[in-house]
Design a protein around this motif. Structure first.
Motif, PDB file in Angstrom:
ATOM      1  N   ILE A 130       0.859  -1.174   0.000  1.00 56.49           N
ATOM      2  CA  ILE A 130       0.000   0.000   0.000  1.00 56.49           C
ATOM      3  C   ILE A 130       0.901   1.231   0.000  1.00 56.49           C
ATOM      4  CG2 ILE A 130      -1.876   1.246   1.152  1.00 56.49           C
ATOM      5  CD1 ILE A 130      -1.134  -2.234   2.350  1.00 56.49           C
ATOM      6  N   GLY A 131       0.762   2.071  -1.013  1.00 58.36           N
ATOM      7  CA  GLY A 131       1.618   3.253  -1.129  1.00 58.36           C
ATOM      8  C   GLY A 131       0.800   4.532  -1.180  1.00 58.36           C
ATOM      9  N   PHE A 132       1.050   5.417  -0.224  1.00 60.83           N
ATOM     10  CA  PHE A 132       0.364   6.709  -0.185  1.00 60.83           C
ATOM     11  C   PHE A 132       1.186   7.771  -0.908  1.00 60.83           C
ATOM     12  CE2 PHE A 132      -1.960   4.610   3.155  1.00 60.83           C
ATOM     13  CZ  PHE A 132      -3.205   5.235   3.175  1.00 60.83           C
ATOM     14  N   TYR A 133       0.558   8.465  -1.816  1.00 59.05           N
ATOM     15  CA  TYR A 133       1.085   9.592  -2.594  1.00 59.05           C
ATOM     16  C   TYR A 133       2.581   9.495  -2.933  1.00 59.05           C
ATOM     17  CZ  TYR A 133       0.971  11.182   2.355  1.00 59.05           C
ATOM     18  OH  TYR A 133       1.041  11.267   3.724  1.00 59.05           O
ATOM     19  N   PRO A 134       2.958   8.478  -3.715  1.00 61.05           N
ATOM     20  CA  PRO A 134       4.362   8.329  -4.139  1.00 61.05           C
ATOM     21  C   PRO A 134       4.661   9.200  -5.356  1.00 61.05           C
ATOM     22  CG  PRO A 134       3.083   6.498  -4.947  1.00 61.05           C
ATOM     23  CD  PRO A 134       2.120   7.372  -4.197  1.00 61.05           C
ATOM     24  N   SER A 135       4.982  10.448  -5.151  1.00 64.83           N
ATOM     25  CA  SER A 135       5.105  11.375  -6.284  1.00 64.83           C
ATOM     26  C   SER A 135       6.237  11.002  -7.242  1.00 64.83           C
ATOM     27  CB  SER A 135       5.292  12.814  -5.788  1.00 64.83           C
ATOM     28  OG  SER A 135       6.470  12.935  -5.018  1.00 64.83           O
ATOM     29  N   GLN A 136       7.310  10.373  -6.736  1.00 66.41           N
ATOM     30  CA  GLN A 136       8.408   9.967  -7.614  1.00 66.41           C
ATOM     31  C   GLN A 136       8.021   8.825  -8.551  1.00 66.41           C
ATOM     32  OE1 GLN A 136      11.678  11.297  -7.919  1.00 66.41           O
ATOM     33  NE2 GLN A 136      10.672  12.975  -6.835  1.00 66.41           N
ATOM     34  N   ILE A 137       6.874   8.241  -8.317  1.00 63.89           N
ATOM     35  CA  ILE A 137       6.420   7.148  -9.167  1.00 63.89           C
ATOM     36  C   ILE A 137       6.231   7.613 -10.607  1.00 63.89           C
ATOM     37  CG2 ILE A 137       3.900   7.403  -8.985  1.00 63.89           C
ATOM     38  CD1 ILE A 137       3.748   4.392  -8.409  1.00 63.89           C
ATOM     39  N   ARG A 138       6.099   8.926 -10.784  1.00 66.29           N
ATOM     40  CA  ARG A 138       5.910   9.469 -12.132  1.00 66.29           C
ATOM     41  C   ARG A 138       7.080   9.142 -13.051  1.00 66.29           C
ATOM     42  NH1 ARG A 138       7.636  13.760  -8.858  1.00 66.29           N
ATOM     43  NH2 ARG A 138       9.218  15.177  -9.752  1.00 66.29           N
ATOM     44  N   HIS A 139       8.251   8.873 -12.465  1.00 66.98           N
ATOM     45  CA  HIS A 139       9.429   8.526 -13.268  1.00 66.98           C
ATOM     46  C   HIS A 139       9.501   7.019 -13.556  1.00 66.98           C
ATOM     47  CE1 HIS A 139      10.827  12.576 -12.654  1.00 66.98           C
ATOM     48  NE2 HIS A 139      10.919  12.416 -11.354  1.00 66.98           N
ATOM     49  N   TYR A 140       8.597   6.233 -12.953  1.00 67.28           N
ATOM     50  CA  TYR A 140       8.691   4.770 -13.037  1.00 67.28           C
ATOM     51  C   TYR A 140       7.332   4.144 -13.351  1.00 67.28           C
ATOM     52  CZ  TYR A 140      12.928   6.114 -10.582  1.00 67.28           C
ATOM     53  OH  TYR A 140      14.094   6.725 -10.225  1.00 67.28           O
ATOM     54  N   LEU A 141       6.580   4.782 -14.206  1.00 62.27           N
ATOM     55  CA  LEU A 141       5.234   4.301 -14.527  1.00 62.27           C
ATOM     56  C   LEU A 141       5.242   3.015 -15.342  1.00 62.27           C
ATOM     57  CD1 LEU A 141       3.509   7.711 -15.424  1.00 62.27           C
ATOM     58  CD2 LEU A 141       3.341   6.421 -13.275  1.00 62.27           C
ATOM     59  N   ASP A 142       6.361   2.701 -15.965  1.00 62.24           N
ATOM     60  CA  ASP A 142       6.428   1.493 -16.789  1.00 62.24           C
ATOM     61  C   ASP A 142       6.784   0.246 -15.983  1.00 62.24           C
ATOM     62  OD1 ASP A 142       5.780   2.798 -19.160  1.00 62.24           O
ATOM     63  OD2 ASP A 142       7.867   3.397 -19.502  1.00 62.24           O
ATOM     64  N   LEU A 143       7.128   0.412 -14.730  1.00 59.48           N
ATOM     65  CA  LEU A 143       7.478  -0.742 -13.914  1.00 59.48           C
ATOM     66  C   LEU A 143       6.218  -1.543 -13.594  1.00 59.48           C
ATOM     67  CD1 LEU A 143      10.076   0.761 -11.405  1.00 59.48           C
ATOM     68  CD2 LEU A 143      10.435  -0.222 -13.675  1.00 59.48           C
ATOM     69  N   ARG A 144       6.362  -2.843 -13.478  1.00 63.57           N
ATOM     70  CA  ARG A 144       5.245  -3.723 -13.160  1.00 63.57           C
ATOM     71  C   ARG A 144       5.552  -4.506 -11.885  1.00 63.57           C
ATOM     72  NH1 ARG A 144       3.261  -0.556 -15.671  1.00 63.57           N
ATOM     73  NH2 ARG A 144       2.356  -0.649 -17.766  1.00 63.57           N
ATOM     74  N   MET A 145       4.520  -4.728 -11.076  1.00 64.90           N
ATOM     75  CA  MET A 145       4.703  -5.326  -9.765  1.00 64.90           C
ATOM     76  C   MET A 145       4.509  -6.837  -9.783  1.00 64.90           C
ATOM     77  SD  MET A 145       5.504  -2.695  -8.071  1.00 64.90           S
ATOM     78  CE  MET A 145       5.290  -2.972  -6.317  1.00 64.90           C
ATOM     79  N   ASN A 146       5.202  -7.496  -8.853  1.00 66.84           N
ATOM     80  CA  ASN A 146       5.057  -8.932  -8.657  1.00 66.84           C
ATOM     81  C   ASN A 146       4.070  -9.253  -7.541  1.00 66.84           C
ATOM     82  OD1 ASN A 146       6.871  -9.999 -10.566  1.00 66.84           O
ATOM     83  ND2 ASN A 146       8.595  -9.443  -9.290  1.00 66.84           N
ATOM     84  N   CYS A 147       3.565  -8.225  -6.867  1.00 68.93           N
ATOM     85  CA  CYS A 147       2.687  -8.441  -5.728  1.00 68.93           C
ATOM     86  C   CYS A 147       1.476  -7.510  -5.827  1.00 68.93           C
ATOM     87  CB  CYS A 147       3.442  -8.189  -4.418  1.00 68.93           C
ATOM     88  SG  CYS A 147       4.067  -6.505  -4.252  1.00 68.93           S
ATOM     89  N   PRO A 148       0.369  -7.839  -5.183  1.00 68.24           N
ATOM     90  CA  PRO A 148      -0.794  -6.938  -5.191  1.00 68.24           C
ATOM     91  C   PRO A 148      -0.416  -5.578  -4.621  1.00 68.24           C
ATOM     92  CG  PRO A 148      -1.381  -9.097  -4.305  1.00 68.24           C
ATOM     93  CD  PRO A 148       0.106  -9.071  -4.421  1.00 68.24           C
ATOM     94  N   SER A 149      -0.748  -4.526  -5.343  1.00 69.93           N
ATOM     95  CA  SER A 149      -0.319  -3.183  -4.956  1.00 69.93           C
ATOM     96  C   SER A 149      -1.491  -2.211  -5.052  1.00 69.93           C
ATOM     97  CB  SER A 149       0.822  -2.698  -5.860  1.00 69.93           C
ATOM     98  OG  SER A 149       1.905  -3.599  -5.814  1.00 69.93           O
ATOM     99  N   THR A 150      -1.632  -1.403  -4.012  1.00 66.68           N
ATOM    100  CA  THR A 150      -2.671  -0.380  -3.981  1.00 66.68           C
ATOM    101  C   THR A 150      -1.993   0.979  -3.816  1.00 66.68           C
ATOM    102  OG1 THR A 150      -4.245  -1.910  -2.948  1.00 66.68           O
ATOM    103  CG2 THR A 150      -4.745   0.460  -2.817  1.00 66.68           C
TER     104      THR A 150
END
Length: 227
Positions: A130-150
């Motif tokens: 569970i990730g709250f407001y990860p603003s740096q995620i904008r640089h890594y939008l193409d990454l895909r997760m191996n686990c359920p992610s909210t």
């Protein structure tokens, strides 16, 4: 049966508010493990700013300290090390991150990063991120997760379009995005965007181990909240 929870803080580190959260988690049978950007043998750098009347100025000062003492890439490595430790125990656990901590978790848990891969080889033990407001995620939008992610976004971000980011992230079948009606930092009492309503609504859900361990249940409960 107790479950492990890895908490990765925002740039404010181990605040008194976060200590209170941890106490509530542990009272509900959760074994908590905390990672912050700062050295464990030093006082939390954010304590300097708890009495600052200008929260915006205080937040900017904390960010300068974060960049000087750690930075995003070094924080990523700290999160990877913590994940390696939990993965070595061969038991399931949950990951909860805030802001810079959430961004570091996203990168660390992703299967697409090429360096420091040992923490990413097997994330089947991660029941839920569970990730709250990860603003740096904008640089890594193409990454895909191996686990359920909210991912819980704020209503808007100054550097990117939350709706466009959510759409791209949800292309990964294990990732779900929720938009809260508040601004970045709404869960942190030291942030100029702090919202007590967010604590009142979200904390009872997050400290419910059944919900935290079951992504679909938690997402449904959040979606049904009356803001």
């Amino acid at each position: 049966m107790a479950i492990d929870l890895l908490i990765c803080s925002d740039i404010f580190g181990h605040t008194s508010q976060l200590s209170n959260f941890i106490e509530r988690f542990e009272a509900n049978g959760v074994n908590t493990h905390l990672v912050t950007p700062y050295h464990a043998d030093k006082d939390d750098t954010a304590i300097t700013f708890t009495g600052c009347s200008d929260l915006v100025a205080g937040e900017k000062a904390v960010y300068r300290t974060f960049v000087k003492q750690c930075g995003h890439d070094a924080y990523l490595e700290k999160v990877i090390l913590a994940l390696q430790t939990l993965l070595s125990q061969d038991s399931q656990f949950i990951v909860l991150g805030f802001s810079a901590g959430a961004s570091a978790c996203w990168r660390a848990l992703s299967k697409s990063q090429s360096s420091s891969t040992s923490a990413r080889r097997d994330t089947t033990h991660v029941k839920h991120f569970i990730g709250f407001y990860p603003s740096q995620i904008r640089h890594y939008l193409d990454l895909r997760m191996n686990c359920p992610s909210t991912i819980i976004f704020p209503d808007s971000e100054p550097h990117f379009d939350v709706d466009i980011a959510s759409k791209k992230l949800k292309m990964g079948h294990l990732t779900s995005c929720i938009k809260a009606p508040w601004q970045h930092g709404f869960f942190n009492s030291l942030s100029p965007n702090f919202e007590q309503d967010a604590i009142n609504l979200y904390l009872p859900l997050l400290t419910n181990i059944r919900l935290l361990s079951t992504p679909t249940l938690l997402r449904n409960e959040i979606s049904n909240l009356s803001y």
